[in-house]
Design a protein around this motif. Structure first.
Motif, PDB file in Angstrom:
ATOM      1  N   ILE A 134      -6.168   4.680  10.714  1.00  0.00           N
ATOM      2  CA  ILE A 134      -6.241   3.210  10.775  1.00  0.00           C
ATOM      3  C   ILE A 134      -5.879   2.635   9.405  1.00  0.00           C
ATOM      4  CG2 ILE A 134      -7.696   1.199  11.237  1.00  0.00           C
ATOM      5  CD1 ILE A 134      -9.414   3.077  13.040  1.00  0.00           C
ATOM      6  N   LEU A 135      -6.392   3.247   8.349  1.00  0.00           N
ATOM      7  CA  LEU A 135      -6.073   2.781   6.998  1.00  0.00           C
ATOM      8  C   LEU A 135      -4.593   2.980   6.693  1.00  0.00           C
ATOM      9  CD1 LEU A 135      -9.192   3.992   4.983  1.00  0.00           C
ATOM     10  CD2 LEU A 135      -8.725   1.723   5.953  1.00  0.00           C
ATOM     11  N   ALA A 136      -4.001   4.026   7.232  1.00  0.00           N
ATOM     12  CA  ALA A 136      -2.562   4.262   7.030  1.00  0.00           C
ATOM     13  C   ALA A 136      -1.748   3.165   7.706  1.00  0.00           C
ATOM     14  CB  ALA A 136      -2.170   5.632   7.572  1.00  0.00           C
ATOM     15  N   LEU A 137      -2.207   2.669   8.840  1.00  0.00           N
ATOM     16  CA  LEU A 137      -1.520   1.546   9.504  1.00  0.00           C
ATOM     17  C   LEU A 137      -1.560   0.304   8.622  1.00  0.00           C
ATOM     18  CD1 LEU A 137      -2.877   1.968  13.143  1.00  0.00           C
ATOM     19  CD2 LEU A 137      -0.547   2.442  12.363  1.00  0.00           C
ATOM     20  N   TYR A 138      -2.677   0.097   7.951  1.00  0.00           N
ATOM     21  CA  TYR A 138      -2.838  -1.046   7.053  1.00  0.00           C
ATOM     22  C   TYR A 138      -1.911  -0.921   5.844  1.00  0.00           C
ATOM     23  CZ  TYR A 138      -5.352  -4.362   3.998  1.00  0.00           C
ATOM     24  OH  TYR A 138      -5.694  -5.399   3.170  1.00  0.00           O
ATOM     25  N   ALA A 139      -1.786   0.289   5.321  1.00  0.00           N
ATOM     26  CA  ALA A 139      -0.967   0.522   4.123  1.00  0.00           C
ATOM     27  C   ALA A 139       0.527   0.575   4.423  1.00  0.00           C
ATOM     28  CB  ALA A 139      -1.397   1.827   3.456  1.00  0.00           C
ATOM     29  N   HIS A 140       0.879   0.770   5.663  1.00  0.00           N
ATOM     30  CA  HIS A 140       2.295   0.920   6.034  1.00  0.00           C
ATOM     31  C   HIS A 140       3.072  -0.360   5.733  1.00  0.00           C
ATOM     32  CE1 HIS A 140       5.820   1.784   8.569  1.00  0.00           C
ATOM     33  NE2 HIS A 140       5.509   3.046   8.304  1.00  0.00           N
ATOM     34  N   ARG A 141       4.309  -0.202   5.328  1.00  0.00           N
ATOM     35  CA  ARG A 141       5.143  -1.365   4.948  1.00  0.00           C
ATOM     36  C   ARG A 141       5.400  -2.324   6.116  1.00  0.00           C
ATOM     37  NH1 ARG A 141       8.747   2.874   5.432  1.00  0.00           N
ATOM     38  NH2 ARG A 141      10.468   2.484   6.854  1.00  0.00           N
ATOM     39  N   SER A 142       5.239  -1.863   7.356  1.00  0.00           N
ATOM     40  CA  SER A 142       5.480  -2.741   8.506  1.00  0.00           C
ATOM     41  C   SER A 142       4.256  -3.580   8.895  1.00  0.00           C
ATOM     42  CB  SER A 142       5.937  -1.915   9.714  1.00  0.00           C
ATOM     43  OG  SER A 142       4.910  -1.036  10.142  1.00  0.00           O
ATOM     44  N   PHE A 143       3.132  -3.401   8.185  1.00  0.00           N
ATOM     45  CA  PHE A 143       1.942  -4.196   8.496  1.00  0.00           C
ATOM     46  C   PHE A 143       2.256  -5.669   8.281  1.00  0.00           C
ATOM     47  CE2 PHE A 143      -2.144  -6.176   7.375  1.00  0.00           C
ATOM     48  CZ  PHE A 143      -2.857  -5.889   8.537  1.00  0.00           C
ATOM     49  N   LEU A 189       0.458  -8.674   8.291  1.00  0.00           N
ATOM     50  CA  LEU A 189      -0.420  -9.693   7.714  1.00  0.00           C
ATOM     51  C   LEU A 189      -0.549  -9.525   6.206  1.00  0.00           C
ATOM     52  CD1 LEU A 189      -3.318  -9.611  10.360  1.00  0.00           C
ATOM     53  CD2 LEU A 189      -1.285 -11.089  10.320  1.00  0.00           C
ATOM     54  N   ALA A 190      -0.901 -10.611   5.544  1.00  0.00           N
ATOM     55  CA  ALA A 190      -1.154 -10.553   4.101  1.00  0.00           C
ATOM     56  C   ALA A 190      -2.410  -9.743   3.857  1.00  0.00           C
ATOM     57  CB  ALA A 190      -1.318 -11.960   3.543  1.00  0.00           C
ATOM     58  N   ARG A 191      -2.373  -8.885   2.873  1.00  0.00           N
ATOM     59  CA  ARG A 191      -3.533  -8.057   2.545  1.00  0.00           C
ATOM     60  C   ARG A 191      -4.402  -8.786   1.529  1.00  0.00           C
ATOM     61  NH1 ARG A 191       0.973  -5.024   3.123  1.00  0.00           N
ATOM     62  NH2 ARG A 191       0.870  -3.239   4.525  1.00  0.00           N
ATOM     63  N   ARG A 192      -5.714  -8.730   1.719  1.00  0.00           N
ATOM     64  CA  ARG A 192      -6.631  -9.397   0.809  1.00  0.00           C
ATOM     65  C   ARG A 192      -6.981  -8.550  -0.404  1.00  0.00           C
ATOM     66  NH1 ARG A 192     -11.446 -11.120   4.273  1.00  0.00           N
ATOM     67  NH2 ARG A 192     -10.386 -10.465   6.128  1.00  0.00           N
ATOM     68  N   LYS A 193      -6.861  -7.242  -0.257  1.00  0.00           N
ATOM     69  CA  LYS A 193      -7.146  -6.370  -1.396  1.00  0.00           C
ATOM     70  C   LYS A 193      -6.188  -5.199  -1.353  1.00  0.00           C
ATOM     71  CE  LYS A 193     -10.856  -3.843   0.906  1.00  0.00           C
ATOM     72  NZ  LYS A 193     -12.257  -3.475   0.858  1.00  0.00           N
ATOM     73  N   ALA A 194      -6.064  -4.513  -2.458  1.00  0.00           N
ATOM     74  CA  ALA A 194      -5.145  -3.371  -2.522  1.00  0.00           C
ATOM     75  C   ALA A 194      -5.557  -2.300  -1.541  1.00  0.00           C
ATOM     76  CB  ALA A 194      -5.108  -2.807  -3.930  1.00  0.00           C
ATOM     77  N   SER A 195      -4.573  -1.652  -0.929  1.00  0.00           N
ATOM     78  CA  SER A 195      -4.880  -0.589   0.031  1.00  0.00           C
ATOM     79  C   SER A 195      -4.756   0.770  -0.602  1.00  0.00           C
ATOM     80  CB  SER A 195      -3.953  -0.680   1.231  1.00  0.00           C
ATOM     81  OG  SER A 195      -2.610  -0.658   0.832  1.00  0.00           O
TER      82      SER A 195
END
Length: 82
Positions: free
Chosen positions: A65-74, A76-82
């Motif tokens: 799940i965290l890898a999906l967040y870190a992937h370049r195709s995510f 949404l704007a990220r609120r904190k570094a992944s």
């Protein structure tokens, strides 16, 4: 890495530890992107064990799940570094 449709609805099932410690329960999200963002930004990493995200019959656990967040195709704007 498997690609997903971030716009598809998603079901999130927290692991036992997070259910007890954080009071989390099953949640349905309008989009996988929102579910992934919730897991990455709102949950403590220690509570990911046993958690499951289901999107279009694909299942993702913990670190995936965290890898999906870190992937370049995510999308949404990220609120904190992944």
């Amino acid at each position: 890495m498997t690609t997903i449709d971030y716009a598809a609805a998603a079901d999130f099932y927290p692991g036992r530890t997070s259910r007890r410690s954080q009071g989390l329960h099953y949640r349905r999200f309008a989009s996988a992107a929102e579910a992934v963002q919730f897991v990455a930004e709102e949950m403590e990493p220690a509570f990911l064990k046993g958690s499951l995200l289901e999107v279009d019959e694909q299942r993702f656990e913990g670190a995936d799940i965290l890898a999906l967040y870190a992937h370049r195709s995510f999308p949404l704007a990220r609120r904190k570094a992944s």
